[in-house]
Design an enzyme around this catalytic site. Sequence first.
Site, PDB file in Angstrom:
ATOM      1  N   ASP A 184     -14.942   2.879   7.943  1.00 15.31           N
ATOM      2  CA  ASP A 184     -13.934   3.812   7.344  1.00 15.31           C
ATOM      3  C   ASP A 184     -14.615   4.655   6.316  1.00 15.31           C
ATOM      4  OD1 ASP A 184     -11.126   4.728   6.840  1.00 15.31           O
ATOM      5  OD2 ASP A 184     -11.391   4.180   5.104  1.00 15.31           O
ATOM      6  N   HIS A 202       0.943  -1.111   0.030  1.00 15.45           N
ATOM      7  CA  HIS A 202       0.013  -0.106  -0.122  1.00 15.45           C
ATOM      8  C   HIS A 202       0.744   1.070   0.048  1.00 15.45           C
ATOM      9  CE1 HIS A 202      -3.454   2.503   0.653  1.00 15.45           C
ATOM     10  NE2 HIS A 202      -2.674   3.307   1.645  1.00 15.45           N
ATOM     11  N   SER A 224      -7.312   4.048   9.319  1.00 16.19           N
ATOM     12  CA  SER A 224      -7.886   4.026   8.174  1.00 16.19           C
ATOM     13  C   SER A 224      -7.312   2.935   7.085  1.00 16.19           C
ATOM     14  CB  SER A 224      -8.237   5.479   7.511  1.00 16.19           C
ATOM     15  OG  SER A 224      -8.643   5.371   6.122  1.00 16.19           O
TER      16      SER A 224
HETATM   17  N1  URA Z   1      -5.776   7.137   2.731  1.00 16.80           N
HETATM   18  C1  URA Z   1      -6.844   6.653   3.467  1.00 16.80           C
HETATM   19  O1  URA Z   1      -7.356   5.787   3.059  1.00 16.80           O
HETATM   20  N2  URA Z   1      -7.316   7.012   4.698  1.00 16.80           N
HETATM   21  C2  URA Z   1      -6.677   8.340   5.318  1.00 16.80           C
HETATM   22  O2  URA Z   1      -6.994   8.538   6.302  1.00 16.80           O
HETATM   23  C3  URA Z   1      -5.702   8.938   4.320  1.00 16.80           C
HETATM   24  C4  URA Z   1      -5.217   8.478   3.228  1.00 16.80           C
END
Ligand code: URA
Length: 427
Positions: free
Chosen positions: A161, A82, A183
């Site tokens: 989220d 990621h 998140s």
């Molecule tokens: N990307 C995400 O998925 N969440 C965040 O809080 C910031 C960037």
Amino acid sequence: MNIIDIIERTKNSQPLSSDEISWLVKSYTAGDIPDYQMSAWLMAVCLNGLTEEETVALTLAMRDSGDQLDLSCIERVTADKHSTGGVGDKTTLIIGPAAAACGIAVPKMSGRGLGHTGGTIDKLESIEGFRTELPFERFSTIVNKTGFSVISQSGDLCPADKKMYALRSATAAVDSIPLICASVMSKKLALGADCLLLDVKCGSGAFMKTREDADKLAGLMERVGNAAGKKTRAIVTDMSAPLGNAVGNALEVKEAIELLQGKITGGALYDTCIELTANMLELAGKGSLEQCSAMAKEAIASGKALSVLRATIALQGGDPNVCDDTSLLPAPRFSYTVKAAHDIEITAINAQEIGMVSLLLGAGRLAKEDRIDPTAGIVMECSVGDKISVDAPLMTLYSSFCSDFSEAAVRALNAVGYKDLGKVNNY
Ligand code: URA
């Protein structure tokens, strides 16, 4: 439990228990706590932070708010990567095939771009026919065949989220390290790969503008991932300038293919891809970092990584011939080359601003529902440290939506920092 008491405690920096955090997330996701109270709690977190135990509890509660993928049908060790978002970041298109060519599986669920950062799904959809909305069974079959597949997020993954991120965006509560950690990590943990590599971007084009903040976020995500039982590593990589030369969907696919064809063998994009691939392979138990780095280089130099990408594109409905002939990618209707007005030395390239200009040209979206132009974007023809003669190209802007480049050209030029080398352009 009582929401006013919970807000009060976080407001006064008094830690909450895991049970209280779990109750908060569940109640908010179910609609039993209204947006205004959740916003107040999120703002209290922004101002006061959370302890590490609270951050782990929040991450797990958010992970458990929806579906979780079961990847046990994938035959190889699985690794996910990621990136916290950058400009010109096409690394997934390179490291996924390279890691797969070295014997691990990279099943990826990715998102679309929003704001100045691009999304892998948009990039892949610039290949004619490429489908990213596939049922899980098809996705896992492709991963078992080629080692690599990318689909768009589907199902009911981390609904907490989705709701919380929308609130944070609307209330200036995005830039909180524990909230970003929870998140990102909740979504990654729900995806179920065996190991997880986090690429925390640092610099003008990234969420984390300073090395100190990037290190903090990286360390926290790594500890939270490991505390949740996932083999996790986070590394910080540079996003002070766009990564590679191309910014924009089809343009980035072209650059990624050129790297896999062996035409790019050095520079920030190549080095970052080798570093990321090597770390994924090492996490997955393929050898020492040094051995894994050599394996990654060989996978690219031998063309094996390109073969993986070709096979994946074919299985996802796209034209695999783009891997041999990038002129089959969609071509822009209009272009404009920005040139140096003096002899200059490039001192900086503001990645965020280059991302915004690319968005203005049609490559990105300001709102989720905006339509994008797959051909639009920028190809940088200079890098930091280069000496550029008067009238030589700095960058070329591309678009099929608009032929008037005047605003974009001025903004793009302003995104380049330079030292005047003294010779004046007389016209
Ligand atoms: N990307 C995400 O998925 N969440 C965040 O809080 C910031 C960037």
